[in-house]
Design a protein around this motif. Structure first.
Motif, PDB file in Angstrom:
ATOM      1  N   LYS A   2       0.849  -1.191   0.000  1.00 13.49           N
ATOM      2  CA  LYS A   2       0.000   0.000   0.000  1.00 13.49           C
ATOM      3  C   LYS A   2       0.885   1.242   0.000  1.00 13.49           C
ATOM      4  O   LYS A   2       1.755   1.403   0.856  1.00 13.49           O
ATOM      5  N   GLU A  24      -2.085  -1.153  -3.786  1.00 13.30           N
ATOM      6  CA  GLU A  24      -3.230  -0.418  -3.255  1.00 13.30           C
ATOM      7  C   GLU A  24      -2.816   1.047  -3.136  1.00 13.30           C
ATOM      8  O   GLU A  24      -1.838   1.376  -2.462  1.00 13.30           O
ATOM      9  N   VAL A  26      -3.392   5.016  -2.158  1.00 14.03           N
ATOM     10  CA  VAL A  26      -4.036   6.025  -1.321  1.00 14.03           C
ATOM     11  C   VAL A  26      -3.460   7.367  -1.733  1.00 14.03           C
ATOM     12  O   VAL A  26      -2.249   7.487  -1.952  1.00 14.03           O
ATOM     13  N   THR A  28      -3.499  11.768  -1.147  1.00 14.18           N
ATOM     14  CA  THR A  28      -3.954  12.976  -0.457  1.00 14.18           C
ATOM     15  C   THR A  28      -3.843  14.162  -1.398  1.00 14.18           C
ATOM     16  O   THR A  28      -2.921  14.252  -2.212  1.00 14.18           O
ATOM     17  N   ASP A  41      -7.376   4.175  -5.344  1.00 10.41           N
ATOM     18  CA  ASP A  41      -8.335   3.380  -4.580  1.00 10.41           C
ATOM     19  C   ASP A  41      -9.001   4.207  -3.488  1.00 10.41           C
ATOM     20  O   ASP A  41     -10.193   4.043  -3.216  1.00 10.41           O
ATOM     21  N   GLN A  42      -8.232   5.077  -2.830  1.00  4.17           N
ATOM     22  CA  GLN A  42      -8.780   5.946  -1.796  1.00  4.17           C
ATOM     23  C   GLN A  42      -8.203   7.344  -1.953  1.00  4.17           C
ATOM     24  O   GLN A  42      -7.036   7.500  -2.318  1.00  4.17           O
ATOM     25  N   VAL A  43      -9.019   8.357  -1.666  1.00  4.07           N
ATOM     26  CA  VAL A  43      -8.574   9.747  -1.724  1.00  4.07           C
ATOM     27  C   VAL A  43      -8.971  10.450  -0.432  1.00  4.07           C
ATOM     28  O   VAL A  43     -10.096  10.290   0.051  1.00  4.07           O
ATOM     29  N   PHE A  44      -8.044  11.214   0.128  1.00  2.00           N
ATOM     30  CA  PHE A  44      -8.306  12.006   1.311  1.00  2.00           C
ATOM     31  C   PHE A  44      -8.000  13.469   1.002  1.00  2.00           C
ATOM     32  O   PHE A  44      -6.887  13.789   0.572  1.00  2.00           O
ATOM     33  N   VAL A  56      -2.606  10.614   7.412  1.00  2.00           N
ATOM     34  CA  VAL A  56      -3.212   9.580   6.562  1.00  2.00           C
ATOM     35  C   VAL A  56      -2.267   8.384   6.435  1.00  2.00           C
ATOM     36  O   VAL A  56      -2.703   7.224   6.494  1.00  2.00           O
ATOM     37  N   GLN A  60      -3.584   4.825   7.644  1.00  2.00           N
ATOM     38  CA  GLN A  60      -3.760   3.799   6.628  1.00  2.00           C
ATOM     39  C   GLN A  60      -2.670   2.722   6.662  1.00  2.00           C
ATOM     40  O   GLN A  60      -2.736   1.746   5.914  1.00  2.00           O
TER      41      GLN A  60
END
Length: 364
Positions: A2, A24, A26, A28, A41-44, A56, A60
């Motif tokens: 990740k 994976e 992530v 920001t 896959d993920q956004v902050f 983060v 994470q």
């Protein structure tokens, strides 16, 4: 595995590679309307600065952090984050450290650094007023900080210098070198460095033509210049900076003096990365990912090195045939379109100059 990526503007350049590696992702970003937020896959969405990415990363439990920042101001904050995350939490941050950023983000310190390591650079002086000038015209006036040609003026007379000082109280004044502009990327990680092929960015002009308005080519082929000298000098600079990530360096070659001059070095992704990838097959942003996942090595880079003729041309808005997916990969395409609408550029490659000309005739 990740990974946390900081900044979304460049993320579409490597999204295809991240997915191909089964990583994976992530991300920001401080701007909730930024581009490419639909890709990871993920956004902050976090406030500006590095506190949000640090939080983060810990929340994470990421394996490494890859900043994708192409502008200078945040680099020192990234460097301090690197020290904290690596020393306190054991999370690698694939970016330059504090010393390297401090030396390269200030053009005056960069000049002093070149002198210390015995790398030739144009003669210069620090001006606090126009009447201190003792270099012959033309000269180049710069500020200590800035990128992309910002606050740079080629002065041909004292009136030009006086006009510059109407806006600024101090200037880095540099000898104007008439000759060829060259850019080169160096990859560095864990004290290993590899200099990629140099790129030709055109000839210097008294008008100070911006690099974005010039046609660039790879590999660099300038009569009288040995590319091995460019690579050796770039390697020497990177090794003395002693840091990780991408180093993009600008040089000038004077055929009249048969001298290579170091101009500046940046510790971030740069504008010639597409042309470098097209020319040699090594994508510097993908190599940042490889550094993060433990797959970067000099032998791996050397195994990827190829040889192509390439060029990059400003086109405004591209209206030619659509590239294959992934559109930012030279593994599936012989051309890539990049840049915002109205200011797009096309970078194309082929195995010979004739083939390159034929390809361009189909594209533009």
């Amino acid at each position: 595995m990740k990974l946390l990526f900081v900044g979304s503007r460049l993320y579409d350049d490597i999204d295809w590679y991240v997915k191909s590696k089964g990583i994976e992702s992530v991300l920001t970003e401080s701007n909730e309307e930024a581009i490419n937020l639909d890709l990871p896959d993920q956004v902050f969405i976090v406030p500006r600065g590095m506190d949000g990415p640090k939080q983060v990363a810990l929340m994470q439990k990421v394996d490494a952090i890859v900043p994708l920042i192409g502008i200078d101001p945040p680099l020192i904050d990234v460097a301090h984050m690197k020290e904290e995350m690596e020393n306190d939490y054991g999370i690698p941050v694939i970016a330059a450290g504090v010393r390297a950023v401090e030396l390269t983000s200030d053009k005056i310190k960069t000049k002093q650094f070149y002198t210390e390591i015995d790398v030739a650079t144009p003669d210069y002086q620090i001006l606090n007023s126009p009447d201190e000038l003792n270099l012959e015209f033309p000269v180049v006036l710069k500020q200590g900080e800035g990128q992309g040609g910002k606050d740079i003026k080629v002065a041909k007379s004292m009136s030009d210098v006086e006009e510059y000082f109407e806006e600024f109280n101090q200037a880095l004044c540099e000898e104007f070198i008439e000759g060829s502009e060259i850019s080169i990327e160096v990859l560095g990680f864990n004290e290993e460095y590899v200099a990629l092929p140099p790129i030709y960015k055109g000839e210097t002009t008294i008008e100070g033509t911006h690099p974005l308005n010039k046609v660039k080519t790879g590999p660099c082929m300038v009569q009288g210049l040995d590319n091995n000298l460019v690579q050796h000098t770039a390697y020497k600079v990177a090794k003395n900076l002693d840091s990780d990530g991408i180093f993009e360096m600008d040089f000038m070659y004077s055929a009249e003096k048969d001298q290579l001059y170091a101009i500046e070095v940046n510790t971030r992704p740069n504008g010639t990365r597409y042309l470098t990838t097209a020319t040699c097959g090594v994508n510097s942003l993908c190599e940042l990912v490889n550094m993060a996942i433990g797959e970067f090595s000099l032998s791996n880079v050397y195994d990827k090195l190829g040889y192509h003729y390439s060029t990059e041309i400003p086109i405004g808005n591209y209206e030619g045939p659509a590239p294959n997916e992934p559109v930012k990969s030279f593994e599936e395409n012989d051309f890539v379109v990049h840049g915002p609408e109205g200011y797009q550029r096309i970078t194309a490659r082929a195995d010979s100059k004739d083939e390159l000309e034929k390809l361009l005739s189909k594209l533009i």
